[in-house]
Design a protein around this motif. Structure first.
Motif, PDB file in Angstrom:
ATOM      1  N   ALA A 110       3.424  -0.141  -0.835  1.00 26.04           N
ATOM      2  CA  ALA A 110       4.333  -1.535  -0.893  1.00 26.04           C
ATOM      3  C   ALA A 110       3.061  -2.656   0.163  1.00 26.04           C
ATOM      4  CB  ALA A 110       5.243  -0.858   0.304  1.00 26.04           C
ATOM      5  N   ALA A 111       3.442  -3.687  -0.287  1.00 29.07           N
ATOM      6  CA  ALA A 111       2.451  -4.496   0.241  1.00 29.07           C
ATOM      7  C   ALA A 111       2.580  -3.969   2.246  1.00 29.07           C
ATOM      8  CB  ALA A 111       2.980  -6.444   0.207  1.00 29.07           C
ATOM      9  N   GLU A 112       1.155  -4.709   2.171  1.00 32.12           N
ATOM     10  CA  GLU A 112       0.603  -4.508   4.095  1.00 32.12           C
ATOM     11  C   GLU A 112       1.767  -4.972   5.234  1.00 32.12           C
ATOM     12  OE1 GLU A 112      -2.286  -4.834   7.591  1.00 32.12           O
ATOM     13  OE2 GLU A 112      -3.185  -4.589   5.061  1.00 32.12           O
ATOM     14  N   ALA A 113       2.323  -6.440   4.915  1.00 32.73           N
ATOM     15  CA  ALA A 113       3.042  -7.098   5.820  1.00 32.73           C
ATOM     16  C   ALA A 113       4.846  -5.798   5.627  1.00 32.73           C
ATOM     17  CB  ALA A 113       2.987  -8.436   5.644  1.00 32.73           C
ATOM     18  N   ASP A 114       4.668  -5.187   4.054  1.00 35.76           N
ATOM     19  CA  ASP A 114       5.962  -4.970   4.249  1.00 35.76           C
ATOM     20  C   ASP A 114       6.417  -3.499   4.549  1.00 35.76           C
ATOM     21  OD1 ASP A 114       7.425  -7.132   2.341  1.00 35.76           O
ATOM     22  OD2 ASP A 114       6.570  -6.325   0.547  1.00 35.76           O
ATOM     23  N   ALA A 115       5.153  -2.904   4.582  1.00 30.36           N
ATOM     24  CA  ALA A 115       5.111  -1.750   5.009  1.00 30.36           C
ATOM     25  C   ALA A 115       5.266  -2.040   6.421  1.00 30.36           C
ATOM     26  CB  ALA A 115       3.593  -1.039   4.584  1.00 30.36           C
ATOM     27  N   THR A 116       4.578  -2.299   7.197  1.00 32.86           N
ATOM     28  CA  THR A 116       4.231  -2.644   8.767  1.00 32.86           C
ATOM     29  C   THR A 116       5.980  -3.165   9.366  1.00 32.86           C
ATOM     30  OG1 THR A 116       2.075  -4.010   8.552  1.00 32.86           O
ATOM     31  CG2 THR A 116       4.012  -4.117  10.502  1.00 32.86           C
ATOM     32  N   GLN A 117       6.634  -3.687   8.803  1.00 33.61           N
ATOM     33  CA  GLN A 117       7.879  -4.436   8.556  1.00 33.61           C
ATOM     34  C   GLN A 117       8.872  -3.080   9.034  1.00 33.61           C
ATOM     35  OE1 GLN A 117       8.724  -6.898  10.459  1.00 33.61           O
ATOM     36  NE2 GLN A 117       6.876  -8.037  10.656  1.00 33.61           N
ATOM     37  N   ALA A 125       5.685   5.948  -0.889  1.00 38.04           N
ATOM     38  CA  ALA A 125       5.903   4.280  -1.294  1.00 38.04           C
ATOM     39  C   ALA A 125       5.538   3.124  -0.282  1.00 38.04           C
ATOM     40  CB  ALA A 125       7.638   4.573  -1.274  1.00 38.04           C
ATOM     41  N   LEU A 126       5.673   3.792   1.345  1.00 38.18           N
ATOM     42  CA  LEU A 126       4.883   2.768   2.018  1.00 38.18           C
ATOM     43  C   LEU A 126       3.335   2.472   1.992  1.00 38.18           C
ATOM     44  CD1 LEU A 126       5.949   4.023   5.597  1.00 38.18           C
ATOM     45  CD2 LEU A 126       6.176   1.931   4.678  1.00 38.18           C
ATOM     46  N   SER A 127       2.037   3.241   1.083  1.00 37.38           N
ATOM     47  CA  SER A 127       1.565   3.291   0.532  1.00 37.38           C
ATOM     48  C   SER A 127       1.111   2.099  -0.657  1.00 37.38           C
ATOM     49  CB  SER A 127       0.435   4.314   0.690  1.00 37.38           C
ATOM     50  OG  SER A 127       0.442   5.249   0.106  1.00 37.38           O
ATOM     51  N   VAL A 135       0.138   4.732  16.369  1.00 35.18           N
ATOM     52  CA  VAL A 135       0.059   4.998  15.373  1.00 35.18           C
ATOM     53  C   VAL A 135       1.151   5.890  14.387  1.00 35.18           C
ATOM     54  CG1 VAL A 135      -1.714   7.411  13.276  1.00 35.18           C
ATOM     55  CG2 VAL A 135      -2.188   5.800  15.793  1.00 35.18           C
ATOM     56  N   ALA A 136       1.467   4.996  14.041  1.00 37.06           N
ATOM     57  CA  ALA A 136       2.827   6.424  12.522  1.00 37.06           C
ATOM     58  C   ALA A 136       2.206   7.008  11.179  1.00 37.06           C
ATOM     59  CB  ALA A 136       3.813   5.089  12.050  1.00 37.06           C
ATOM     60  N   LEU A 137       2.418   8.215  11.266  1.00 36.88           N
ATOM     61  CA  LEU A 137       2.252   8.575  10.218  1.00 36.88           C
ATOM     62  C   LEU A 137       3.609   9.069   9.111  1.00 36.88           C
ATOM     63  CD1 LEU A 137       0.147  11.706  11.850  1.00 36.88           C
ATOM     64  CD2 LEU A 137      -0.921   9.595  10.049  1.00 36.88           C
ATOM     65  N   ALA A 138       3.441   8.601   7.631  1.00 32.93           N
ATOM     66  CA  ALA A 138       4.702   8.764   7.195  1.00 32.93           C
ATOM     67  C   ALA A 138       4.051   9.871   5.934  1.00 32.93           C
ATOM     68  CB  ALA A 138       5.252   7.380   6.330  1.00 32.93           C
ATOM     69  N   TRP A 174      -3.312   5.704   1.800  1.00 39.88           N
ATOM     70  CA  TRP A 174      -4.511   7.239   1.225  1.00 39.88           C
ATOM     71  C   TRP A 174      -3.633   8.194   0.010  1.00 39.88           C
ATOM     72  CZ3 TRP A 174      -5.908  11.238   5.359  1.00 39.88           C
ATOM     73  CH2 TRP A 174      -7.045  10.257   6.455  1.00 39.88           C
ATOM     74  N   THR A 175      -2.873   7.597  -0.356  1.00 48.91           N
ATOM     75  CA  THR A 175      -2.264   7.879  -1.444  1.00 48.91           C
ATOM     76  C   THR A 175      -2.839   7.232  -2.752  1.00 48.91           C
ATOM     77  OG1 THR A 175       0.100   8.224  -0.243  1.00 48.91           O
ATOM     78  CG2 THR A 175       0.317   7.657  -2.833  1.00 48.91           C
ATOM     79  N   THR A 176      -3.292   6.119  -3.027  1.00 43.95           N
ATOM     80  CA  THR A 176      -4.052   6.007  -3.579  1.00 43.95           C
ATOM     81  C   THR A 176      -5.538   5.806  -3.567  1.00 43.95           C
ATOM     82  OG1 THR A 176      -4.213   3.994  -2.697  1.00 43.95           O
ATOM     83  CG2 THR A 176      -2.704   4.151  -3.911  1.00 43.95           C
ATOM     84  N   ASP A 177      -6.249   6.647  -2.743  1.00 44.23           N
ATOM     85  CA  ASP A 177      -7.442   6.771  -2.751  1.00 44.23           C
ATOM     86  C   ASP A 177      -7.660   8.238  -3.223  1.00 44.23           C
ATOM     87  OD1 ASP A 177     -10.093   8.078  -0.855  1.00 44.23           O
ATOM     88  OD2 ASP A 177      -9.876   6.469   0.628  1.00 44.23           O
TER      89      ASP A 177
END
Length: 111
Positions: A16-23, A12-14, A2-5, A49-52
């Protein structure tokens, strides 16, 4: 894993597109441990979570030596109102397993 940022990086990660954030996260992991040594990612999930609107990126945690707060949260209010969840778990705090065990604890108490 689990990665928490948090902070602007987490935001920025939240966004981003899921594939980009994962990479991005995999790249950081590889930099930390010196490569994945033949391992590969099987599946990933990213939460926004940022956009929720219910969370706005919030995250709760206890300060060091704050475990007594868990005890207070786990105490029954009365015979009808009991709280369960990972925040009330002393065994596996902040985990799904802790949430499950706390539910069992309340079920036993009510039985």
């Amino acid at each position: 894993m689990v990665a928490l940022a948090g902070g602007s990086y987490g935001e920025a990660l939240s966004r981003a597109a899921e594939a980009d954030a994962t990479q991005e996260v995999l790249g950081r992991l590889e930099a930390c441990i010196g490569g994945l040594h033949g391992r590969r990612l099987v599946r990933s999930a990213v939460t926004g979570w940022t956009t929720d609107p219910l969370f706005h990126g919030s995250y709760a945690y206890l300060v060091p030596d704050g475990g007594e707060a868990r005890v207070a949260l786990a105490a029954s209010v009365d015979e009808h109102l009991h709280f369960a969840g990972e925040a009330t778990s002393l065994e596996l705090a902040q985990t799904c397993g802790g949430a499950f065990l706390s539910g069992l604890r309340i079920a036993d108490r009510l039985a």
